[in-house]
Design a protein around this motif. Structure first.
Motif, mmCIF file in Angstrom:
data_model
loop_
_atom_site.group_PDB
_atom_site.id
_atom_site.type_symbol
_atom_site.label_atom_id
_atom_site.label_comp_id
_atom_site.label_asym_id
_atom_site.label_seq_id
_atom_site.Cartn_x
_atom_site.Cartn_y
_atom_site.Cartn_z
ATOM 1 N N TYR A 266 0.884 -1.297 -0.130
ATOM 2 C CA TYR A 266 0.058 0.073 -0.189
ATOM 3 C C TYR A 266 0.995 1.187 0.076
ATOM 4 C CZ TYR A 266 -4.136 -2.942 0.730
ATOM 5 O OH TYR A 266 -5.008 -3.747 0.769
ATOM 6 N N SER A 267 2.004 1.173 0.502
ATOM 7 C CA SER A 267 3.028 2.295 0.493
ATOM 8 C C SER A 267 3.428 2.569 -1.065
ATOM 9 C CB SER A 267 4.161 1.983 1.411
ATOM 10 O OG SER A 267 3.656 1.972 2.754
ATOM 11 N N LEU A 268 3.688 1.386 -1.766
ATOM 12 C CA LEU A 268 4.105 1.625 -2.910
ATOM 13 C C LEU A 268 2.964 2.337 -4.017
ATOM 14 C CD1 LEU A 268 6.060 -1.636 -3.293
ATOM 15 C CD2 LEU A 268 7.149 0.475 -2.802
ATOM 16 N N ARG A 269 1.689 1.648 -3.560
ATOM 17 C CA ARG A 269 0.555 2.246 -4.217
ATOM 18 C C ARG A 269 0.527 3.773 -4.084
ATOM 19 N NH1 ARG A 269 -5.210 1.582 -1.691
ATOM 20 N NH2 ARG A 269 -4.059 3.056 -0.373
ATOM 21 N N ASN A 270 0.670 3.972 -2.764
ATOM 22 C CA ASN A 270 0.580 5.613 -2.377
ATOM 23 C C ASN A 270 1.602 6.564 -3.187
ATOM 24 O OD1 ASN A 270 -1.601 4.615 -1.112
ATOM 25 N ND2 ASN A 270 -0.721 5.069 0.836
ATOM 26 N N LYS A 271 2.722 5.949 -3.232
ATOM 27 C CA LYS A 271 4.072 6.690 -3.763
ATOM 28 C C LYS A 271 3.547 6.892 -5.562
ATOM 29 C CE LYS A 271 8.696 6.915 -3.573
ATOM 30 N NZ LYS A 271 10.223 6.697 -2.875
ATOM 31 N N GLY A 272 2.627 5.754 -6.144
ATOM 32 C CA GLY A 272 2.487 5.696 -7.524
ATOM 33 C C GLY A 272 1.334 6.766 -7.540
ATOM 34 N N ILE A 273 0.469 7.114 -6.669
ATOM 35 C CA ILE A 273 -0.316 8.044 -6.777
ATOM 36 C C ILE A 273 0.121 9.409 -6.845
ATOM 37 C CG2 ILE A 273 -2.650 8.920 -5.336
ATOM 38 C CD1 ILE A 273 -3.223 6.077 -4.662
ATOM 39 N N TYR A 274 0.897 9.209 -5.810
ATOM 40 C CA TYR A 274 1.817 10.586 -5.500
ATOM 41 C C TYR A 274 2.402 11.130 -7.061
ATOM 42 C CZ TYR A 274 6.029 13.888 -5.120
ATOM 43 O OH TYR A 274 6.839 14.895 -5.363
ATOM 44 N N TYR A 275 3.112 10.285 -7.807
ATOM 45 C CA TYR A 275 3.648 10.428 -9.300
ATOM 46 C C TYR A 275 2.655 11.068 -10.191
ATOM 47 C CZ TYR A 275 8.309 9.412 -7.467
ATOM 48 O OH TYR A 275 9.381 9.311 -6.904
ATOM 49 N N VAL A 276 1.468 10.415 -10.029
ATOM 50 C CA VAL A 276 0.027 10.446 -10.832
ATOM 51 C C VAL A 276 -0.261 12.209 -10.774
ATOM 52 C CG1 VAL A 276 -2.062 10.202 -11.533
ATOM 53 C CG2 VAL A 276 -0.571 8.252 -11.125
ATOM 54 N N LEU A 277 -0.267 12.419 -9.406
ATOM 55 C CA LEU A 277 -0.746 13.678 -9.327
ATOM 56 C C LEU A 277 0.509 14.925 -9.305
ATOM 57 C CD1 LEU A 277 -2.442 13.102 -5.651
ATOM 58 C CD2 LEU A 277 -3.389 13.463 -7.782
ATOM 59 N N LYS A 278 1.517 14.392 -9.553
ATOM 60 C CA LYS A 278 2.640 15.208 -9.831
ATOM 61 C C LYS A 278 2.730 15.203 -11.433
ATOM 62 C CE LYS A 278 5.669 16.976 -7.924
ATOM 63 N NZ LYS A 278 5.913 18.269 -7.327
ATOM 64 N N GLY A 279 2.185 14.445 -12.199
ATOM 65 C CA GLY A 279 2.192 14.407 -13.696
ATOM 66 C C GLY A 279 3.397 13.661 -14.123
ATOM 67 N N ASP A 280 4.150 12.744 -13.112
ATOM 68 C CA ASP A 280 5.297 12.011 -13.581
ATOM 69 C C ASP A 280 4.795 10.668 -14.142
ATOM 70 O OD1 ASP A 280 7.637 10.545 -13.747
ATOM 71 O OD2 ASP A 280 8.499 11.379 -12.170
ATOM 72 N N LYS A 281 4.506 10.498 -15.427
ATOM 73 C CA LYS A 281 4.094 9.211 -15.947
ATOM 74 C C LYS A 281 4.937 8.067 -15.831
ATOM 75 C CE LYS A 281 2.102 7.367 -20.380
ATOM 76 N NZ LYS A 281 1.471 7.839 -21.501
#
Length: 311
Positions: A266-281
């Protein structure tokens, strides 16, 4: 001469009895010293004393059991399981050893062995809440939620004032998306023990699902105040901060959680969400693509993987 022989035999018998008593005293003292070291939060020394007791008596089940508990302080799961198993081998009806071994099997990912220990406990004592508590935890890990809920309900019937059982019951209801029922049970748990951190964390998760992000933050902050050693509390707070627009603060807490527990997906998922919100595809796909393969049913993974692909 015959009288002298009898006296010698009597003295020899007394010496044997004293020697046996001395052995019992010695191993008992080592056990007590080990217990004292555990109270002093010195499990390494405790293990040494328990081992001394075992060296005197290789069938000393309590020494094996306590040594297993000491190994758990170091998260030495295999060693703990070995000690609990030895205690159970010596005393097949050692309820607490079976209970602790079952819990340790769960922590070690050996869910079916934990289920076997739960069944063994129920056969030994079906009036003890711990028998059904272990069964509930095991079925939860196996994602058999109706069976898990049934076991927790039986445990609560035996120990209605146990707030931990109520929190576990509410957790299963949360998994089943029965949020109102879960909240009602958490309110009961809080009446019994308002200082239980897990109930505040679970309440935060429900509030997040209900999109009450600021309230979710307040609830998880209370959980952290009560127990600042739980990685998933920080991970949840980090997630909630992402959804309130505080991206960098959220990432900092998610990274802290990963350092505390690198195995939590779940921590890795949340880090992925962070990058989506930052626009880092690229970074977002790096995290979310793998998670979608390994944990296809994890909440938010598919949604944010799609968002990452659309960047």
């Amino acid at each position: 001469m015959r009288i002298l022989s009898r006296v010698c035999i009597l003295l020899f018998s007394i010496c044997l009895v004293l020697a046996c008593d001395s052995l019992e005293d010695k191993k008992g003292r080592f056990l007590l010293k080990g217990n004292e070291k555990m109270k002093e939060n010195d499990p390494k020394s405790a293990i040494g004393f328990y081992q001394e007791a075992i060296a005197l008596d290789s069938t000393f089940a309590d020494a094996y059991y306590n040594k297993g508990l000491a190994h758990l302080r170091f998260n030495q799961l295999e060693e703990a399981i070995g000690d609990f198993s030895k205690a159970i081998q010596i005393n097949p009806e050692y309820f607490e050893a079976i209970f602790q071994r079952g819990l340790t099997y769960l922590d070690n990912g050996e869910f079916y062995k934990a289920r076997e220990d739960a069944e063994r406990l129920k056969n030994l004592d079906n009036k003890n809440w711990k028998s059904f508590f272990l069964a509930g935890l095991t079925e939860e890990k196996l994602k058999n939620y109706p069976e898990s809920l049934n076991s927790f309900e039986k445990a609560i019937a035996l120990a209605p004032d146990n707030s931990d059982l109520l929190v576990n019951q509410a957790t299963i209801l949360f998994y089943q998306k029965e949020f109102n029922k879960a909240k009602q049970i958490l309110d009961r748990a809080e009446e019994l023990n308002p200082e239980e951190p897990n109930l505040h964390n679970l309440r935060s998760m429900i509030l997040f699902e209900e999109k009450e992000y600021s309230q979710a933050l307040q609830a998880v902050e209370k959980a952290i105040t009560l127990d600042n050693r739980q990685a998933y509390f920080y991970n949840n707070k980090g997630l909630y901060l992402l959804f309130t627009g505080e991206l960098e603060e959220g990432l900092q807490l998610i990274n802290q959680s990963i350092q505390m527990d690198p195995k939590n997906p779940y921590s890795l998922r949340n880090k992925g969400i962070y990058y989506v919100l930052k626009g880092d595809k690229i970074s977002a796909l790096q995290y979310l693509s793998e998670l979608e393969t390994k944990y296809p049913e994890m909440d938010l993974v598919k949604e944010y993987l799609q968002k990452a692909q659309d960047l």
